[in-house]
Design a protein around this motif. Structure first.
Motif, PDB file in Angstrom:
ATOM      1  N   THR A 175      28.667  -4.993  21.504  1.00  0.00           N
ATOM      2  CA  THR A 175      29.137  -6.139  21.050  1.00  0.00           C
ATOM      3  C   THR A 175      28.229  -6.715  19.797  1.00  0.00           C
ATOM      4  OG1 THR A 175      29.921  -6.667  22.946  1.00  0.00           O
ATOM      5  CG2 THR A 175      29.818  -8.546  21.707  1.00  0.00           C
ATOM      6  N   LEU A 176      26.790  -6.737  20.009  1.00  0.00           N
ATOM      7  CA  LEU A 176      25.963  -7.424  19.089  1.00  0.00           C
ATOM      8  C   LEU A 176      26.195  -6.461  17.742  1.00  0.00           C
ATOM      9  CD1 LEU A 176      22.860  -8.085  21.110  1.00  0.00           C
ATOM     10  CD2 LEU A 176      23.958  -9.647  19.393  1.00  0.00           C
ATOM     11  N   TRP A 177      26.351  -5.083  18.233  1.00  0.00           N
ATOM     12  CA  TRP A 177      26.406  -4.321  16.775  1.00  0.00           C
ATOM     13  C   TRP A 177      27.626  -4.604  15.789  1.00  0.00           C
ATOM     14  CZ3 TRP A 177      23.372  -1.541  14.125  1.00  0.00           C
ATOM     15  CH2 TRP A 177      23.693  -0.683  13.098  1.00  0.00           C
ATOM     16  N   ASP A 201      24.718  -1.749  32.605  1.00  0.00           N
ATOM     17  CA  ASP A 201      25.978  -1.515  32.196  1.00  0.00           C
ATOM     18  C   ASP A 201      26.406  -2.795  31.268  1.00  0.00           C
ATOM     19  OD1 ASP A 201      26.616   0.779  33.485  1.00  0.00           O
ATOM     20  OD2 ASP A 201      27.605  -0.143  35.316  1.00  0.00           O
ATOM     21  N   ALA A 202      25.825  -3.872  31.646  1.00  0.00           N
ATOM     22  CA  ALA A 202      26.060  -5.160  30.932  1.00  0.00           C
ATOM     23  C   ALA A 202      25.356  -4.952  29.613  1.00  0.00           C
ATOM     24  CB  ALA A 202      25.877  -6.377  31.673  1.00  0.00           C
ATOM     25  N   ALA A 203      24.199  -4.453  29.839  1.00  0.00           N
ATOM     26  CA  ALA A 203      23.416  -4.169  28.549  1.00  0.00           C
ATOM     27  C   ALA A 203      23.955  -3.355  27.426  1.00  0.00           C
ATOM     28  CB  ALA A 203      21.940  -3.685  28.931  1.00  0.00           C
ATOM     29  N   TRP A 204      24.734  -2.384  27.779  1.00  0.00           N
ATOM     30  CA  TRP A 204      25.407  -1.646  27.047  1.00  0.00           C
ATOM     31  C   TRP A 204      26.559  -2.156  26.255  1.00  0.00           C
ATOM     32  CZ3 TRP A 204      24.250   2.439  24.167  1.00  0.00           C
ATOM     33  CH2 TRP A 204      25.241   3.036  23.440  1.00  0.00           C
ATOM     34  N   VAL A 205      27.273  -2.758  27.246  1.00  0.00           N
ATOM     35  CA  VAL A 205      28.297  -3.819  26.530  1.00  0.00           C
ATOM     36  C   VAL A 205      27.682  -4.713  25.575  1.00  0.00           C
ATOM     37  CG1 VAL A 205      30.373  -5.530  26.825  1.00  0.00           C
ATOM     38  CG2 VAL A 205      30.078  -3.345  28.672  1.00  0.00           C
ATOM     39  N   ALA A 245      17.363  -3.875  21.592  1.00  0.00           N
ATOM     40  CA  ALA A 245      16.700  -2.692  21.334  1.00  0.00           C
ATOM     41  C   ALA A 245      17.635  -1.756  20.855  1.00  0.00           C
ATOM     42  CB  ALA A 245      15.689  -2.132  22.550  1.00  0.00           C
ATOM     43  N   VAL A 246      18.653  -1.416  21.476  1.00  0.00           N
ATOM     44  CA  VAL A 246      19.681  -0.584  20.816  1.00  0.00           C
ATOM     45  C   VAL A 246      20.139  -0.673  19.524  1.00  0.00           C
ATOM     46  CG1 VAL A 246      21.949   0.239  20.998  1.00  0.00           C
ATOM     47  CG2 VAL A 246      20.613   0.116  23.086  1.00  0.00           C
ATOM     48  N   VAL A 247      20.356  -2.269  19.317  1.00  0.00           N
ATOM     49  CA  VAL A 247      20.677  -2.735  17.804  1.00  0.00           C
ATOM     50  C   VAL A 247      19.387  -2.328  17.054  1.00  0.00           C
ATOM     51  CG1 VAL A 247      21.212  -4.637  16.387  1.00  0.00           C
ATOM     52  CG2 VAL A 247      22.248  -4.300  18.688  1.00  0.00           C
ATOM     53  N   ASP A 248      18.156  -2.535  17.424  1.00  0.00           N
ATOM     54  CA  ASP A 248      17.045  -2.396  16.447  1.00  0.00           C
ATOM     55  C   ASP A 248      16.976  -1.045  16.112  1.00  0.00           C
ATOM     56  OD1 ASP A 248      16.328  -5.095  16.772  1.00  0.00           O
ATOM     57  OD2 ASP A 248      14.969  -4.736  18.311  1.00  0.00           O
ATOM     58  N   ALA A 305      15.000   9.241  21.095  1.00  0.00           N
ATOM     59  CA  ALA A 305      14.482   8.607  22.282  1.00  0.00           C
ATOM     60  C   ALA A 305      13.257   7.675  22.173  1.00  0.00           C
ATOM     61  CB  ALA A 305      14.347   9.574  23.185  1.00  0.00           C
ATOM     62  N   ILE A 306      12.477   8.275  21.002  1.00  0.00           N
ATOM     63  CA  ILE A 306      11.277   7.414  20.805  1.00  0.00           C
ATOM     64  C   ILE A 306      11.555   6.255  20.023  1.00  0.00           C
ATOM     65  CG2 ILE A 306       9.229   7.499  19.220  1.00  0.00           C
ATOM     66  CD1 ILE A 306       9.195  10.714  19.951  1.00  0.00           C
ATOM     67  N   ALA A 307      12.546   6.113  19.085  1.00  0.00           N
ATOM     68  CA  ALA A 307      12.898   5.112  18.576  1.00  0.00           C
ATOM     69  C   ALA A 307      13.220   3.877  19.477  1.00  0.00           C
ATOM     70  CB  ALA A 307      13.823   5.267  17.287  1.00  0.00           C
ATOM     71  N   LEU A 308      14.369   4.340  20.390  1.00  0.00           N
ATOM     72  CA  LEU A 308      14.902   3.318  21.419  1.00  0.00           C
ATOM     73  C   LEU A 308      13.737   2.750  22.279  1.00  0.00           C
ATOM     74  CD1 LEU A 308      17.309   2.106  22.727  1.00  0.00           C
ATOM     75  CD2 LEU A 308      17.644   4.063  24.065  1.00  0.00           C
ATOM     76  N   ASP A 309      13.029   3.820  22.837  1.00  0.00           N
ATOM     77  CA  ASP A 309      11.871   3.432  23.850  1.00  0.00           C
ATOM     78  C   ASP A 309      10.796   2.460  23.026  1.00  0.00           C
ATOM     79  OD1 ASP A 309      12.754   4.465  26.379  1.00  0.00           O
ATOM     80  OD2 ASP A 309      12.831   6.154  25.140  1.00  0.00           O
ATOM     81  N   VAL A 310      10.421   3.046  22.011  1.00  0.00           N
ATOM     82  CA  VAL A 310       9.241   1.943  21.275  1.00  0.00           C
ATOM     83  C   VAL A 310      10.129   0.430  20.975  1.00  0.00           C
ATOM     84  CG1 VAL A 310       8.126   1.875  19.081  1.00  0.00           C
ATOM     85  CG2 VAL A 310       8.307   3.691  20.134  1.00  0.00           C
ATOM     86  N   ARG A 311      11.236   0.292  20.341  1.00  0.00           N
ATOM     87  CA  ARG A 311      11.906  -0.970  20.324  1.00  0.00           C
ATOM     88  C   ARG A 311      11.822  -1.725  21.452  1.00  0.00           C
ATOM     89  NH1 ARG A 311      10.382   1.085  16.214  1.00  0.00           N
ATOM     90  NH2 ARG A 311      11.220   1.462  14.332  1.00  0.00           N
ATOM     91  N   PHE A 312      12.259  -0.987  22.614  1.00  0.00           N
ATOM     92  CA  PHE A 312      12.501  -1.692  23.741  1.00  0.00           C
ATOM     93  C   PHE A 312      11.072  -2.107  24.269  1.00  0.00           C
ATOM     94  CE2 PHE A 312      13.753  -0.554  28.367  1.00  0.00           C
ATOM     95  CZ  PHE A 312      14.480  -1.830  28.759  1.00  0.00           C
ATOM     96  N   ALA A 313       9.965  -1.229  24.336  1.00  0.00           N
ATOM     97  CA  ALA A 313       8.806  -1.803  24.918  1.00  0.00           C
ATOM     98  C   ALA A 313       8.179  -2.919  23.753  1.00  0.00           C
ATOM     99  CB  ALA A 313       7.894  -0.735  24.693  1.00  0.00           C
TER     100      ALA A 313
END
Length: 228
Positions: A193-195, A185-189, A121-124, A60-68
């Protein structure tokens, strides 16, 4: 169960940076409007991490930090007069326009951050953690649920009142054309895709550029000046 002692995490550093940014901006500035909204989300995520609400706090921390960090990097680039992602340009260009309402600024920022930054951020985070997007789906969904709940509150707090009905009519129509749930939903797709394309070089880069441009176009429409 006793309350765990708070441990400083990279998420705390992100919260501090957002608070410091907010202290430097005029209240009516479009970036300041979005920053207040996003700070509320990030503080809530930080509280939930501390309380054990996330099954995998490290993820959770990794995702939210990369996001921010993607938002903060865009703000930093704009402040330095450097080129910013297309998704953020409408907000930076129109941040002081008197004909754009605070609700438009807030949702345009959410559009840029969720529609473009969240997928990247998900990929990061996957690269940081050595995992794949499905391993982060629970964290992605929990953050998304927080954003959806916040968006509803933002609309209630910032929608003009009955005394501004001549403005609220076009604003209602404009904002009805955009949905955070669809953007999430589009962000998850896009993230999956990017991964999948991560080893495909030019194709992954082209996909990212097109995603950026499409989200920027939606942001431009959300920031259509309604007065002045």
């Amino acid at each position: 169960m006793p309350q765990l002692e708070h441990l400083t995490t990279p998420l705390d550093a992100v919260v501090s940076r957002m608070r410091a940014l907010g202290a430097t901006l005029p209240e009516r500035d479009g970036v300041a409007v979005f920053n207040r909204v996003y700070l509320t989300v990030t503080e809530e995520i930080d509280r939930r991490v501390d309380s054990g609400a996330f099954p995998d706090p490290r993820a959770a921390i990794a995702l939210d930090v990369r996001f921010a960090e993607r938002y903060l990097a865009a703000v930093g680039a704009a402040a330095a007069d450097l080129r910013t992602p297309a998704c953020w340009r409408p907000l930076f260009q129109l941040r002081r326009h008197p004909g754009v309402r605070p609700l438009q600024f807030a949702l345009a920022g959410i559009n840029a951050h969720v529609g473009h930054d969240l997928a990247l951020a998900v990929v990061d985070a996957c690269r940081t953690l050595g995992c794949e997007p499905p391993d982060l789906e629970d964290e992605f969904d929990r953050v998304g649920d927080l954003l959806v709940a916040l968006e509803e509150r933002v609309r209630e707090d910032l929608m003009p009142g009955p005394d501004l009905l001549q403005l609220a009519d076009p604003l209602t129509h404009l904002l009805g054309c955009w949905s955070l749930e669809r953007a999430r939903d589009a962000a998850w797709v896009a993230a999956r895709t990017l991964w999948t394309l991560r080893h495909c070089g030019g194709i992954a880069e082209e996909f990212t550029e097109r995603l950026d441009a499409a989200v920027g176009l939606a942001g431009r429409m959300l920031l259509t000046p309604l007065t002045g």
